[in-house]
Design a protein around this motif. Sequence first.
Motif, PDB file in Angstrom:
ATOM      1  N   MET A  84      -5.199  -6.760  57.872  1.00 50.78           N
ATOM      2  CA  MET A  84      -4.891  -7.447  56.030  1.00 50.78           C
ATOM      3  C   MET A  84      -6.107  -8.492  55.469  1.00 50.78           C
ATOM      4  SD  MET A  84      -2.461  -7.897  54.993  1.00 50.78           S
ATOM      5  CE  MET A  84      -0.618  -8.489  55.631  1.00 50.78           C
ATOM      6  N   ALA A  85      -6.653  -7.970  55.508  1.00 51.46           N
ATOM      7  CA  ALA A  85      -7.727  -8.738  54.573  1.00 51.46           C
ATOM      8  C   ALA A  85      -8.995  -6.993  54.175  1.00 51.46           C
ATOM      9  CB  ALA A  85      -9.229  -8.983  55.084  1.00 51.46           C
ATOM     10  N   ARG A  86      -8.641  -6.161  55.001  1.00 54.47           N
ATOM     11  CA  ARG A  86      -9.210  -4.688  54.490  1.00 54.47           C
ATOM     12  C   ARG A  86      -8.607  -3.918  54.044  1.00 54.47           C
ATOM     13  NH1 ARG A  86      -8.888  -0.064  57.549  1.00 54.47           N
ATOM     14  NH2 ARG A  86      -8.272  -1.397  59.246  1.00 54.47           N
ATOM     15  N   TYR A  87      -6.607  -4.223  54.019  1.00 55.14           N
ATOM     16  CA  TYR A  87      -5.875  -3.083  53.854  1.00 55.14           C
ATOM     17  C   TYR A  87      -6.499  -4.237  51.969  1.00 55.14           C
ATOM     18  CZ  TYR A  87      -4.273  -2.329  58.114  1.00 55.14           C
ATOM     19  OH  TYR A  87      -4.108  -1.503  60.013  1.00 55.14           O
ATOM     20  N   ILE A  88      -6.382  -5.473  52.216  1.00 54.85           N
ATOM     21  CA  ILE A  88      -6.104  -6.146  50.527  1.00 54.85           C
ATOM     22  C   ILE A  88      -7.176  -5.208  49.839  1.00 54.85           C
ATOM     23  CG2 ILE A  88      -6.307  -8.060  49.049  1.00 54.85           C
ATOM     24  CD1 ILE A  88      -5.051  -9.470  51.164  1.00 54.85           C
ATOM     25  N   ILE A  89      -8.656  -5.386  50.527  1.00 49.09           N
ATOM     26  CA  ILE A  89      -9.793  -4.494  49.829  1.00 49.09           C
ATOM     27  C   ILE A  89      -9.842  -3.006  49.855  1.00 49.09           C
ATOM     28  CG2 ILE A  89     -11.933  -4.322  49.778  1.00 49.09           C
ATOM     29  CD1 ILE A  89     -11.784  -6.708  51.166  1.00 49.09           C
ATOM     30  N   GLU A  90      -9.215  -2.099  49.992  1.00 58.56           N
ATOM     31  CA  GLU A  90      -9.061  -1.261  50.390  1.00 58.56           C
ATOM     32  C   GLU A  90      -8.061  -0.372  50.062  1.00 58.56           C
ATOM     33  OE1 GLU A  90     -10.884   0.145  54.162  1.00 58.56           O
ATOM     34  OE2 GLU A  90      -9.044   0.333  54.331  1.00 58.56           O
ATOM     35  N   PHE A  91      -6.949  -0.746  49.678  1.00 60.58           N
ATOM     36  CA  PHE A  91      -5.423  -0.088  49.015  1.00 60.58           C
ATOM     37  C   PHE A  91      -5.372  -0.959  48.210  1.00 60.58           C
ATOM     38  CE2 PHE A  91      -1.131  -0.691  48.119  1.00 60.58           C
ATOM     39  CZ  PHE A  91      -1.380   0.738  47.446  1.00 60.58           C
ATOM     40  N   GLY A  92      -5.240  -1.880  48.351  1.00 58.89           N
ATOM     41  CA  GLY A  92      -4.966  -3.094  46.727  1.00 58.89           C
ATOM     42  C   GLY A  92      -6.272  -2.690  45.720  1.00 58.89           C
ATOM     43  N   PHE A  93      -7.703  -2.929  46.244  1.00 54.43           N
ATOM     44  CA  PHE A  93      -8.398  -3.036  44.649  1.00 54.43           C
ATOM     45  C   PHE A  93      -9.223  -1.568  44.951  1.00 54.43           C
ATOM     46  CE2 PHE A  93      -7.726  -7.748  45.415  1.00 54.43           C
ATOM     47  CZ  PHE A  93      -7.455  -8.062  43.970  1.00 54.43           C
ATOM     48  N   GLY A 141     -11.198 -14.605  45.036  1.00 51.82           N
ATOM     49  CA  GLY A 141     -10.787 -13.848  45.923  1.00 51.82           C
ATOM     50  C   GLY A 141     -11.151 -13.621  47.246  1.00 51.82           C
ATOM     51  N   GLN A 142     -12.703 -13.648  47.425  1.00 52.15           N
ATOM     52  CA  GLN A 142     -13.260 -14.518  48.279  1.00 52.15           C
ATOM     53  C   GLN A 142     -13.223 -15.387  49.215  1.00 52.15           C
ATOM     54  OE1 GLN A 142     -17.151 -12.919  49.433  1.00 52.15           O
ATOM     55  NE2 GLN A 142     -16.299 -13.484  51.228  1.00 52.15           N
ATOM     56  N   ARG A 143     -12.042 -16.201  48.876  1.00 56.82           N
ATOM     57  CA  ARG A 143     -11.427 -17.068  49.507  1.00 56.82           C
ATOM     58  C   ARG A 143     -10.849 -16.534  50.517  1.00 56.82           C
ATOM     59  NH1 ARG A 143     -11.680 -22.108  45.525  1.00 56.82           N
ATOM     60  NH2 ARG A 143     -13.743 -22.670  45.349  1.00 56.82           N
ATOM     61  N   VAL A 144      -9.816 -15.774  50.240  1.00 56.09           N
ATOM     62  CA  VAL A 144      -8.433 -15.479  50.483  1.00 56.09           C
ATOM     63  C   VAL A 144      -8.772 -14.217  51.580  1.00 56.09           C
ATOM     64  CG1 VAL A 144      -6.571 -13.203  49.888  1.00 56.09           C
ATOM     65  CG2 VAL A 144      -7.504 -15.451  48.342  1.00 56.09           C
ATOM     66  N   ILE A 145     -10.227 -13.863  51.069  1.00 51.58           N
ATOM     67  CA  ILE A 145     -10.148 -12.571  52.168  1.00 51.58           C
ATOM     68  C   ILE A 145     -11.023 -13.686  53.569  1.00 51.58           C
ATOM     69  CG2 ILE A 145     -12.071 -11.345  52.711  1.00 51.58           C
ATOM     70  CD1 ILE A 145     -10.046  -9.950  51.376  1.00 51.58           C
ATOM     71  N   ASP A 146     -12.022 -14.499  53.339  1.00 51.80           N
ATOM     72  CA  ASP A 146     -12.312 -15.267  54.688  1.00 51.80           C
ATOM     73  C   ASP A 146     -11.392 -16.523  55.216  1.00 51.80           C
ATOM     74  OD1 ASP A 146     -14.591 -14.719  53.440  1.00 51.80           O
ATOM     75  OD2 ASP A 146     -14.822 -16.427  52.366  1.00 51.80           O
ATOM     76  N   SER A 147     -10.210 -16.468  54.264  1.00 52.40           N
ATOM     77  CA  SER A 147      -8.977 -17.273  55.596  1.00 52.40           C
ATOM     78  C   SER A 147      -8.512 -15.956  55.902  1.00 52.40           C
ATOM     79  CB  SER A 147      -8.583 -17.962  54.309  1.00 52.40           C
ATOM     80  OG  SER A 147      -6.986 -16.935  53.862  1.00 52.40           O
ATOM     81  N   LEU A 148      -8.882 -14.790  56.234  1.00 59.20           N
ATOM     82  CA  LEU A 148      -8.166 -14.074  56.842  1.00 59.20           C
ATOM     83  C   LEU A 148      -8.273 -12.742  58.505  1.00 59.20           C
ATOM     84  CD1 LEU A 148      -6.417 -12.047  54.247  1.00 59.20           C
ATOM     85  CD2 LEU A 148      -5.168 -13.064  55.633  1.00 59.20           C
ATOM     86  N   GLN A 149      -9.958 -13.800  57.422  1.00 64.33           N
ATOM     87  CA  GLN A 149     -10.823 -13.660  58.597  1.00 64.33           C
ATOM     88  C   GLN A 149     -10.491 -13.742  60.105  1.00 64.33           C
ATOM     89  OE1 GLN A 149     -12.993 -11.126  58.208  1.00 64.33           O
ATOM     90  NE2 GLN A 149     -11.706 -10.453  56.661  1.00 64.33           N
TER      91      GLN A 149
END
Length: 142
Positions: free
Chosen positions: A49-58, A35-43
Amino acid sequence: MDPANSSPANSNPAYNDPRYQAGWHKLAEVDGEQGQRVIDSLQGIAPDMARYIIEFGFGDIYSRPGLDLRSREIATVAALTALGHAQPQLRVHIHGALNVGVTPTEVIETIMQMALYAGFPAALNALFSCREVFAERGVSPA
């Protein structure tokens, strides 16, 4: 993954929001390093989009009380298998499934079940992704 020490959390005060923090902790619990890799890859391209994945998805969906994490990951593996074209995301969630206690046999059976509803090509693609994850983790499929 520590939200207090991660680069996204330190670079924007909005990431100190309780919803973001809850999502970050849930992402770490389920997907860990993947998950960290996915978030880092979007920065560098789409940090929102990384923030949306974290806030909404998780933060919103994965944190709901109606299903345990095992059930959520089984459903996610099934859905990504059925899509048939989301192998990178499927690999992340196979890791996640194993992280939250889904057995290798349960992952394989979930994917095989999808052959009935999504077709053999989708299930075969998923099984090949599964084999890669198992090899990376040193996990035996049986």
